[in-house]
Structure formats: structure tokens, C-alpha cells
Design an enzyme around this catalytic site. Structure first.
Site, PDB file in Angstrom:
ATOM      1  N   VAL A  32       0.717  -1.028  -0.123  1.00  0.00           N
ATOM      2  CA  VAL A  32      -0.553  -0.119  -0.303  1.00  0.00           C
ATOM      3  C   VAL A  32       0.474   0.994  -0.049  1.00  0.00           C
ATOM      4  CG1 VAL A  32      -1.549   1.415   1.516  1.00  0.00           C
ATOM      5  CG2 VAL A  32      -2.212  -1.244   0.876  1.00  0.00           C
ATOM      6  N   ASP A  51       9.743   3.202   7.029  1.00  0.00           N
ATOM      7  CA  ASP A  51       9.900   1.666   7.617  1.00  0.00           C
ATOM      8  C   ASP A  51      11.179   1.323   7.765  1.00  0.00           C
ATOM      9  OD1 ASP A  51       7.981  -0.594   4.705  1.00  0.00           O
ATOM     10  OD2 ASP A  51       9.704  -1.010   6.659  1.00  0.00           O
ATOM     11  N   THR A 105      -2.812  -4.058   9.535  1.00  0.00           N
ATOM     12  CA  THR A 105      -3.531  -4.758  10.717  1.00  0.00           C
ATOM     13  C   THR A 105      -3.485  -5.507  10.516  1.00  0.00           C
ATOM     14  OG1 THR A 105      -5.316  -3.736   9.183  1.00  0.00           O
ATOM     15  CG2 THR A 105      -4.371  -2.456  11.088  1.00  0.00           C
ATOM     16  N   CYS A 280      -5.957  -8.972   2.747  1.00  0.00           N
ATOM     17  CA  CYS A 280      -7.839  -7.955   3.439  1.00  0.00           C
ATOM     18  C   CYS A 280      -9.340  -8.969   4.309  1.00  0.00           C
ATOM     19  CB  CYS A 280      -8.835  -7.383   1.996  1.00  0.00           C
ATOM     20  SG  CYS A 280      -7.076  -5.980   1.720  1.00  0.00           S
ATOM     21  N   ARG A 347       0.683 -14.277   2.401  1.00  0.00           N
ATOM     22  CA  ARG A 347      -0.010 -13.939   3.719  1.00  0.00           C
ATOM     23  C   ARG A 347      -0.718 -14.136   3.123  1.00  0.00           C
ATOM     24  NH1 ARG A 347       2.105  -7.909   4.640  1.00  0.00           N
ATOM     25  NH2 ARG A 347       2.029  -8.047   2.292  1.00  0.00           N
TER      26      ARG A 347
HETATM   27  N1  LIG Z   1      -2.100  -5.415   0.257  1.00  0.00           N
HETATM   28  C1  LIG Z   1      -3.277  -4.952  -0.139  1.00  0.00           C
HETATM   29  O1  LIG Z   1      -4.018  -5.876  -1.287  1.00  0.00           O
HETATM   30  C2  LIG Z   1      -4.285  -3.844   0.485  1.00  0.00           C
HETATM   31  C3  LIG Z   1      -5.617  -3.770   0.548  1.00  0.00           C
HETATM   32  C4  LIG Z   1      -6.062  -2.288   1.137  1.00  0.00           C
HETATM   33  C5  LIG Z   1      -5.518  -2.019   2.139  1.00  0.00           C
HETATM   34  N2  LIG Z   1      -4.699  -2.892   3.001  1.00  0.00           N
HETATM   35  C6  LIG Z   1      -4.260  -2.569   4.054  1.00  0.00           C
HETATM   36  O2  LIG Z   1      -3.261  -1.740   4.285  1.00  0.00           O
HETATM   37  C7  LIG Z   1      -2.028  -1.960   5.121  1.00  0.00           C
HETATM   38  C8  LIG Z   1      -1.300  -1.906   4.564  1.00  0.00           C
HETATM   39  O3  LIG Z   1      -0.740  -3.080   4.380  1.00  0.00           O
HETATM   40  P1  LIG Z   1      -0.236  -3.861   3.268  1.00  0.00           P
HETATM   41  O4  LIG Z   1      -0.491  -5.573   1.958  1.00  0.00           O
HETATM   42  O5  LIG Z   1       0.695  -2.457   2.287  1.00  0.00           O
HETATM   43  O6  LIG Z   1       1.363  -4.400   4.464  1.00  0.00           O
HETATM   44  P2  LIG Z   1       3.170  -4.807   3.965  1.00  0.00           P
HETATM   45  O7  LIG Z   1       2.652  -5.387   5.016  1.00  0.00           O
HETATM   46  O8  LIG Z   1       3.197  -5.322   2.462  1.00  0.00           O
HETATM   47  O9  LIG Z   1       3.608  -3.742   3.411  1.00  0.00           O
HETATM   48  C9  LIG Z   1       3.897  -2.818   5.247  1.00  0.00           C
HETATM   49  C10 LIG Z   1       4.638  -2.066   5.527  1.00  0.00           C
HETATM   50  O10 LIG Z   1       5.286  -1.876   6.721  1.00  0.00           O
HETATM   51  C11 LIG Z   1       6.424  -1.495   7.656  1.00  0.00           C
HETATM   52  N3  LIG Z   1       6.064  -1.243   9.123  1.00  0.00           N
HETATM   53  C12 LIG Z   1       5.675  -2.363   9.738  1.00  0.00           C
HETATM   54  N4  LIG Z   1       4.828  -1.806  11.069  1.00  0.00           N
HETATM   55  C13 LIG Z   1       6.365  -0.460  10.844  1.00  0.00           C
HETATM   56  C14 LIG Z   1       6.349   0.776  11.508  1.00  0.00           C
HETATM   57  N5  LIG Z   1       5.847   0.546  12.628  1.00  0.00           N
HETATM   58  N6  LIG Z   1       6.847   1.706  11.017  1.00  0.00           N
HETATM   59  C15 LIG Z   1       7.410   2.225   9.841  1.00  0.00           C
HETATM   60  N7  LIG Z   1       6.479   0.940   8.733  1.00  0.00           N
HETATM   61  C16 LIG Z   1       6.464  -0.127   9.473  1.00  0.00           C
HETATM   62  C17 LIG Z   1       6.910  -3.244   6.874  1.00  0.00           C
HETATM   63  O11 LIG Z   1       8.305  -3.352   6.846  1.00  0.00           O
HETATM   64  C18 LIG Z   1       6.420  -3.018   5.601  1.00  0.00           C
HETATM   65  O12 LIG Z   1       6.921  -2.942   4.997  1.00  0.00           O
HETATM   66  C19 LIG Z   1      -3.212  -2.474   5.953  1.00  0.00           C
HETATM   67  O13 LIG Z   1      -4.045  -2.651   6.300  1.00  0.00           O
HETATM   68  C20 LIG Z   1      -3.780  -3.617   4.669  1.00  0.00           C
HETATM   69  O14 LIG Z   1      -5.151  -3.909   5.655  1.00  0.00           O
HETATM   70  C21 LIG Z   1      -3.884  -3.647   2.070  1.00  0.00           C
END
Ligand SMILES: NC(=O)c1ccc[n+]([C@@H]2O[C@H](COP(=O)([O-])OP(=O)(O)OC[C@H]3O[C@@H](n4cnc5c(N)ncnc54)[C@H](O)[C@@H]3O)[C@@H](O)[C@H]2O)c1
Length: 426
Positions: A32, A51, A105, A280, A347
Site C-alpha cells: 500500500v 519503514d 493490521t 483483506c 500471507r
Molecule cells: N495489500 C493489499 O492488497 C491491501 C489492500 C487494501 C488495504 N490494505 C491494508 O493496508 C495496510 C498495509 O498493508 P500492506 O499490504 O501494504 O502491508 P505490507 O506488509 O506490504 O507493508 C507494510 C510495511 O510496513 C512496514 N512497517 C511495519 N511496522 C512499521 C512501523 N512501525 N513503522 C514503519 N514501517 C512499518 C513493514 O516493514 C512493511 O514494509 C493494512 O492495513 C492492509 O490491511 C492492504
């Protein structure tokens, strides 16, 4: 000498340009956060991609993208243009006008909301953010997250208690590898805790998104995101529940879904499969259930959908065993282990539960997926003699036709290999 002078002028020009550009910090550079960072960088923002993962930060600053939707070329352009840099330092958020949280999350071991990443992300920037900025959360969470979780946490960490700051929710709707709908054309829901916050969030998203929709309060945006994914969970569960019945009746469930889908109104196609995966669909409905239970309300429909989809890996595993009749200890392969086609992300992939089930039944599990580098502790499929195989995710390059030709019994949970002779459909 002239060359040195030119470099100096270029340096001064870049610095001036960067200083004049509005600045945004994006916390979390994953599926995201990175696409958001690139979209903002392209529309004139100076982006600090924060990050906690040093390895990711290093890789990003070297111009190597780890997210399929963003090419390394696009990332390099942003780096070279001075529009983007990645860092682990929250202090770089000291002069931003916008800070967006995009961290995971997930669920904890009891399948309850795990807000620890959200908490650590806020802690990373809380004391550095200027009081004039807006803090936005894109992470999917329960209604009330901004007001009941983010704001009090931030207030406890700051001397000024966050007074004067703006806060908003703008849940992300990204669908990795979807070429038709991206950051620019997917409508974006936003809402702040007050009109100033809503306006700031609206202005930020409008700089790169064609359709920004304001809703009345952050809880509406947060709840809408949960409704969208719960809708999918429930409808997939409905179709999955019909799978054993259709099998008994000798009907192809996919043909039924396609046939019903010919109705031009009042119906949407959802397909059966080995379960639901990703960050999701299997997770968001449980954030909703948790929130409802906090208020003493049960959502049996949502709970059952989670149970039905959660039982699919055992069901498809049993179907493979019925089909292949393998002797105990023989090799069974899972073909396609990412949670969806075209991506490397495993995941919450149902493939993990299929593997666990097959192992629990006394078989040795192998896997194959051209996009995935490792799959838990399971051994990769090479030249072992297979007693059977199951397609969980339709990745390009899977050796389904070759294995079928070699006489390996195969159950296809995806419908992608319907035309391959000898492959049984779910
Ligand atoms: N991936 C999807 O398709 C998607 C779609 C819609 C919404 N979301 C939501 O978006 C959010 C993020 O998902 P994602 O898929 O991007 O996750 P992701 O795991 O791909 O990326 C998250 C990043 O955050 C970093 N991170 C974790 N804790 C941190 C912190 N304290 N400080 C800084 N960086 C930190 C991790 O190292 C990682 O690189 C979630 O809530 C998810 O539900 C995801």
C-alpha cells in the site's frame, strides 16, 4: 571549472525545488505505502518513505522495488528526481504537511485485531510531526480507530497533546496487479475529525486521485472498507458452500456462476476456491466482528462466512486425497501458493492451510510457484515422484499440463486449467 559550476547550480536548483515542494511522510513501504509514495511523488510531493525494515529501506534507496505494482524503473525515476527517499528515521517527518500510515493490521494468535504495528508506526513519528500537519491512516481497521486509538495514543506521546493537528481516515482499496483500477482512478473515501482535517485530506488525495469522496465522519470511511471486504467474504462463502452440493448433483459450480452472471442486474459473480487469502478478505471481517462484540452485538452471518471459507482448505485437501488415493508418506504437491495470481505474497494464503491439512493426514507436501521464493518449511517441487497435485492459485508457468500428461491426478481449485485433459475441477 565550468563543470563544477554547473553541478553547483544543479544542486542549488534541486534543493530549492525540494524545499518548495510539499512534503509527505508515508509510514510503511509495502503493497500500500510504496504505490502511494510513487503516486504522490509523481504529482509533485517530496516523499519520505518510512519503514522499520532496514533491508527494505536499503533496497528502495538502491532503486529496487519489492512490490509488483511498482517497477524499479519508476522507483529510480522518483529517486533521481529527488522526489523520493526511504528511511528508518521518524525524525525526517519533522517538516511534513501530511503523514500517512500504511502499516499492516493483521490478526493476533487469537484471531483478534493486532494493532501493534499501528501503535509502533505512530510512535515512530509522533514526537516529530509538526502541529500543523495532518495524520491520515490508510491501514484497514475497525470503525473508531482514528478517534479512539490513533488520537489518544498520539496525544500521550506529545507535549502539545496533538492539539492543532488534523486527523483523517482514507482506507486504501488497492488490488495488487489490477491493471484496470489503480491509485488514480479508484475512488477514494476520506473523512477527517473536523472540516479542516477533511479538507486537508481531500486536497492531498486530490493531487493524484481523480475521484475523492468525502464522507461525514472517519467511522463511515473505516466501516465502508470493512463492509466492502466482508461483502466479498460472505459472497465467496455462499459459493463455496454450494461446492459439495454441486459435486453431488454432478453440476459444474463455475458454469453455474457464469450462467447466473448472464443476468445483467442484481447479481455479481463470485467464484469458489481453496479458501480466501491476502491481507483483506480473511482479516477485515474479523475486525468488524471484534468491534461488534465490544458493543455486545453478534454478527452470525459474518462469523459463518469466515468459518465456511476457513474450512475450504480441509475440504479441497480431502478432495485431492479422494481423487489421488495416495499411499501414506507419498508426495503431494501444491501448485500456486501465493494468495492470488500474479503476485509473490503468501500471507494468509489458503495454500498454507491446505499444506497443513495434507501433512496432518500423513503426506509429504511439496510446492511450486514461479513467483514465490520460499513457502514456510515445505520443500520445493523438483523431480520427486508425485502421487497427486492440487492447484490452489493459478500462476503463470505452473507445470499443470506436463504433470497431467505424466498421469499425476490433479485437482484444480481455480478453474484455470479446465481445458487440460485429466485435471479435475473443484
Ligand atoms: N495489500 C493489499 O492488497 C491491501 C489492500 C487494501 C488495504 N490494505 C491494508 O493496508 C495496510 C498495509 O498493508 P500492506 O499490504 O501494504 O502491508 P505490507 O506488509 O506490504 O507493508 C507494510 C510495511 O510496513 C512496514 N512497517 C511495519 N511496522 C512499521 C512501523 N512501525 N513503522 C514503519 N514501517 C512499518 C513493514 O516493514 C512493511 O514494509 C493494512 O492495513 C492492509 O490491511 C492492504
Amino acid at each position: 571549472m565550468e563543470w563544477v559550476y554547473k553541478c553547483y547550480i544543479r544542486f542549488v536548483y534541486d534543493i530549492t525545488l525540494m524545499e518548495n515542494r510539499p512534503k509527505v511522510a508515508i509510514v510503511g513501504q509495502g503493497y500500500v505505502g510504496l504505490p502511494l509514495a510513487m503516486a504522490a511523488a509523481k504529482s509533485g510531493w517530496t516523499v519520505i518513505g518510512l519503514d522499520i525494515d532496514q533491508r527494505i529501506v536499503k533496497q528502495l534507496n538502491a532503486g529496487v522495488s519489492h512490490v509488483e505494482d511498482i517497477s524499479s524503473l519508476e522507483l529510480k525515476r522518483a529517486l533521481e528526481g529527488g522526489n523520493y527517499m526511504a528511511s528508518v528515521k521518524g525524525s525526517l517527518a519533522a517538516d511534513v504537511s501530511v503523514c500517512v500510515i500504511c502499516v499492516p493490521t493483521p490478526l493476533d494468535s487469537k484471531r483478534l485485531p493486532d494493532t501493534s504495528f499501528l501503535e509502533s508506526a505512530i510512535k515512530l513519528v509522533a514526537t516529530h510531526l509538526p502541529s500543523t500537519c495532518i495524520l491520515i491512516s490508510e491501514s484497514t481497521s475497525y470503525p473508531g480507530t482514528i478517534r479512539e486509538f490513533v488520537i489518544p495514543l498520539l496525544a500521550n506521546l506529545r507535549e502539545d497533546r496533538g492539539i492543532g493537528m488534523s486527523f483523517a481516515s482514507a482506507p486504501e482499496r488497492i488490488d495488487p496487479r489490477n491493471e484496470a483500477w489503480g491509485m488514480k482512478n479508484t475512488p477514494r473515501l476520506v473523512s477527517g475529525i473536523d472540516s479542516k482535517s477533511t479538507q486537508k485530506a481531500f486536497d492531498f488525495y486530490q493531487s493524484f486521485c481523480e475521484n475523492v469522496i468525502q464522507v461525514s465522519k472517519p467511522e463511515v470511511a473505516e466501516m465502508a472498507k470493512l463492509l466492502e471486504n466482508t461483502f466479498r467474504q460472505v459472497n465467496i462463502a455462499l459459493v463455496n458452500q454450494l461446492v459439495p452440493l454441486c459435486k453431488e448433483l454432478g453440476i459444474d459450480i463455475r458454469e453455474v456462476v457464469e450462467a447466473a452472471g448472464s443476468k445483467p442486474y442484481g447479481y455479481m459473480k463470485f467464484f469458489p476456491g481453496a479458501g480466501v487469502g491476502g491481507h483483506c478478505i480473511p482479516i477485515d471481517p474479523l475486525y468488524l466482528l471484534w468491534k461488534a462484540r465490544q458493543l455486545g452485538i453478534e454478527l452470525p452471518f459474518v462469523k459463518e462466512a469466515d468459518e465456511i471459507n476457513g474450512a475450504m482448505p480441509d475440504y479441497v485437501g480431502s478432495r485431492l486425497i479422494d481423487l489421488a488415493k495416495p499411499v501414506l508418506g507419498s508426495f503431494l504437491a501444491i501448485l500456486g501458493v501465493a494468495y492470488k495470481s500474479g503476485i509473490s505474497d503468501i500471507r494468509e494464503s489458503p495454500a498454507e492451510d491446505v499444506a497443513r491439512f495434507l501433512k496432518s493426514q500423513g503426506f509429504r507436501v511439496l510446492w511450486s510457484d514461479p513467483l514465490v521464493k520460499s513457502f514456510h518449511d515445505y520443500q520445493v517441487l523438483a523431480d520427486q515422484k508425485l502421487a497427486g497435485a492440487i492447484v490452489v492459485t493459478a500462476q503463470e508457468g505452473l507445470a499443470v499440463a506436463e504433470l497431467a500428461k505424466a498421469g499425476v491426478p490433479i485437482l484444480d481449485c481455480t478453474g484455470a486449467f479446465k481445458a487440460v485433459k485429466g485435471v479435475e475441477q473443484l
